[in-house]
Design an enzyme around this catalytic site. Structure first.
Site, PDB file in Angstrom:
ATOM      1  N   SER A  16       0.661   5.182 -10.802  1.00 12.95           N
ATOM      2  CA  SER A  16       0.101   6.480 -10.425  1.00 12.95           C
ATOM      3  C   SER A  16       1.170   7.571 -10.547  1.00 12.95           C
ATOM      4  CB  SER A  16      -0.452   6.440  -8.997  1.00 12.95           C
ATOM      5  OG  SER A  16       0.482   5.878  -8.112  1.00 12.95           O
ATOM      6  N   GLU A  22      -9.247  -2.437  -5.088  1.00 10.65           N
ATOM      7  CA  GLU A  22      -9.446  -0.987  -5.116  1.00 10.65           C
ATOM      8  C   GLU A  22     -10.921  -0.628  -5.258  1.00 10.65           C
ATOM      9  OE1 GLU A  22      -6.756   1.145  -7.661  1.00 10.65           O
ATOM     10  OE2 GLU A  22      -7.820   3.035  -7.411  1.00 10.65           O
ATOM     11  N   ASP A  68       4.536  -1.590 -10.631  1.00 10.61           N
ATOM     12  CA  ASP A  68       3.428  -1.785 -11.578  1.00 10.61           C
ATOM     13  C   ASP A  68       3.963  -2.030 -12.983  1.00 10.61           C
ATOM     14  OD1 ASP A  68       0.975  -1.687 -10.271  1.00 10.61           O
ATOM     15  OD2 ASP A  68       0.925   0.497 -10.244  1.00 10.61           O
ATOM     16  N   GLU A 103      -2.707  -5.417 -13.324  1.00  9.78           N
ATOM     17  CA  GLU A 103      -4.141  -5.198 -13.109  1.00  9.78           C
ATOM     18  C   GLU A 103      -4.949  -6.228 -13.893  1.00  9.78           C
ATOM     19  OE1 GLU A 103      -5.308  -1.173 -13.975  1.00  9.78           O
ATOM     20  OE2 GLU A 103      -3.876  -0.330 -12.559  1.00  9.78           O
TER      21      GLU A 103
HETATM   22  O1  KIV Z   1      -0.539   2.954  -9.038  1.00 10.87           O
HETATM   23  C1  KIV Z   1      -0.940   2.958  -7.867  1.00 10.87           C
HETATM   24  O2  KIV Z   1      -0.641   3.866  -7.078  1.00 10.87           O
HETATM   25  C2  KIV Z   1      -1.795   1.867  -7.431  1.00 10.87           C
HETATM   26  C3  KIV Z   1      -2.446   1.993  -6.095  1.00 10.87           C
HETATM   27  C4  KIV Z   1      -3.588   2.917  -6.179  1.00 10.87           C
HETATM   28  C5  KIV Z   1      -2.838   0.679  -5.536  1.00 10.87           C
HETATM   29  O3  KIV Z   1      -1.969   0.922  -8.128  1.00 10.87           O
END
Ligand code: KIV
Length: 272
Positions: A53, A190, A91, A123
Site C-alpha cells: 500500500s 481482507e 509484502d 497475496e
Molecule cells: O499493503 C497493505 O497495506 C496490506 C494491508 C491492507 C493488509 O496488505
C-alpha cells in the site's frame, strides 16, 4: 473479558501463535519509514506490515501494482531501523512471485537479506502455493492474504466486499486450510463477510488478522495513514480514524507559512 495476557519483549511468529491460543488479540499496522516505524513500535504494536500500500500512500499510485522489489526493500530497511519489538512483515510486490517459485524465492531472499525484515506476505491461495512452499522451505516465515487481494484489482474490477457467494467463500476456506497446512504463520483476510472470517479463524490454528473482516478474528490490521486521518479520500465502512491528522498538519503548515511571510518566524531567540 479480553486482556493482554503476557508481556513480550520481542514478537516472533511463536508469540503470535501463543496469543491466538491465549485469546489475546493481535494488533497490526502498516509503516513505510523509520520515523513512523519508531512511533508505531514504541506504542506496543505486535506486527508492522511494510505493505505494498506504500504504492498508494507514499508514491500516490492508484493501485499497488507499480511498486518494485527495490522500492519495497528501501521502505522495509527504513522500517527495520526503527523497530525493537514488533514482528516486521514485508509484502512481496506484484510480479515478484507469481511467475514461478524460483523467482518467488529469489525475491523473498532479496527482501530478507537487504532489508533485515522478519517475514514476507504473499497475496493469493492455491495459485501461489508452490511459491509459498519454496519460501517456507528456505526458512522464511510467510503470511498469506486472502479475500480482497489488491494486486488482483483488475481481475476483480472493484474494491467491493469479496466472497458473498458460497463458491468464493468455500474457495477462501479451502485456501486458508491449505495455507495452514503448508506452514504459513498467519493469514490476512481482507474485506469479506464477518461470519466467514469468524468461521475461518475457528478452523485454522494460525492467527487470522482481519481488515474489513469483522471482530471475531485473531487480530486487526489497518493502513497507518488512514487510521491517523492523513488520507481523507478513502472512507470504507471498516476504517476507524483515530485522529484527524490531515487538518492538524494543514493548519500547522498554514500557520508556519503565515509566520514566515509576516516576519513572525524566526524570532530573536530562534536565531544564532
Ligand atoms: O499493503 C497493505 O497495506 C496490506 C494491508 C491492507 C493488509 O496488505
Amino acid at each position: 473479558m479480553p486482556s493482554i495476557k503476557k508481556h513480550y519483549k520481542r514478537i516472533t511468529t511463536n508469540s503470535l501463535l501463543e496469543m491466538k491460543r491465549n485469546k489475546e488479540k493481535i494488533a497490526m499496522l502498516t509503516a513505510y519509514d523509520y520515523t513512523f516505524a519508531q512511533l508505531v513500535d514504541a506504542s506496543g504494536i505486535d506486527i508492522i506490515l511494510v505493505g505494498d500500500s506504500a504504492s498508494n500512500v507514499i508514491a500516490g499510485h492508484e493501485t499497488t501494482l507499480p511498486i518494485t522489489l527495490d522500492q519495497m526493500i528501501y521502505h522495509a530497511s527504513s522500517v527495520i531501523r526503527g523497530v525493537e519489538r514488533a514482528l516486521v512483515v514485508v509484502d512481496l510486490p506484484f510480479g515478484t512471485y507469481q511467475s514461478n517459485s524460483k523467482i518467488a524465492l529469489q525475491s523473498a531472499i532479496k527482501i530478507m537479506k537487504q532489508s533485515g525484515a522478519h517475514s514476507v506476505k504473499l497475496e493469493g491461495g492455491r495459485e501461489v502455493k508452490e511459491s509459498m512452499e519454496r519460501i517456507i522451505q528456505a526458512g522464511i516465515p510467510v503470511m498469506g492474504h486472502l479475500g480482497l487481494t489488491p494486486q488482483s484489482i483488475y481481475k476483480f474490477g472493484t474494491y467491493s466486499v469479496r466472497a458473498k457467494n458460497d463458491e468464493e467463500a468455500n474457495k477462501i476456506i479451502d485456501d486458508a486450510k491449505m495455507l495452514e497446512k503448508i506452514g504459513c504463520f498467519g493469514i490476512v483476510l481482507e474485506k469479506i463477510p464477518a461470519v466467514l472470517s469468524e468461521k475461518i479463524a475457528k478452523i485454522v490454528k494460525i492467527p487470522v488478522i482481519g481488515i474489513g473482516a469483522g471482530k471475531d478474528v485473531d487480530g486487526q490490521v489497518l493502513v497507518l495513514h488512514d487510521m491517523l486521518g492523513m488520507t481523507q479520500d478513502f472512507s470504507p465502512r471498516f476504517l476507524r480514524r483515530y485522529l484527524n491528522l490531515k487538518s492538524e498538519i494543514i493548519n500547522a503548515i498554514k500557520k508556519y507559512t503565515s509566520d514566515v511571510k509576516l516576519l513572525k518566524f524566526p524570532n530573536d531567540s530562534e536565531q544564532y
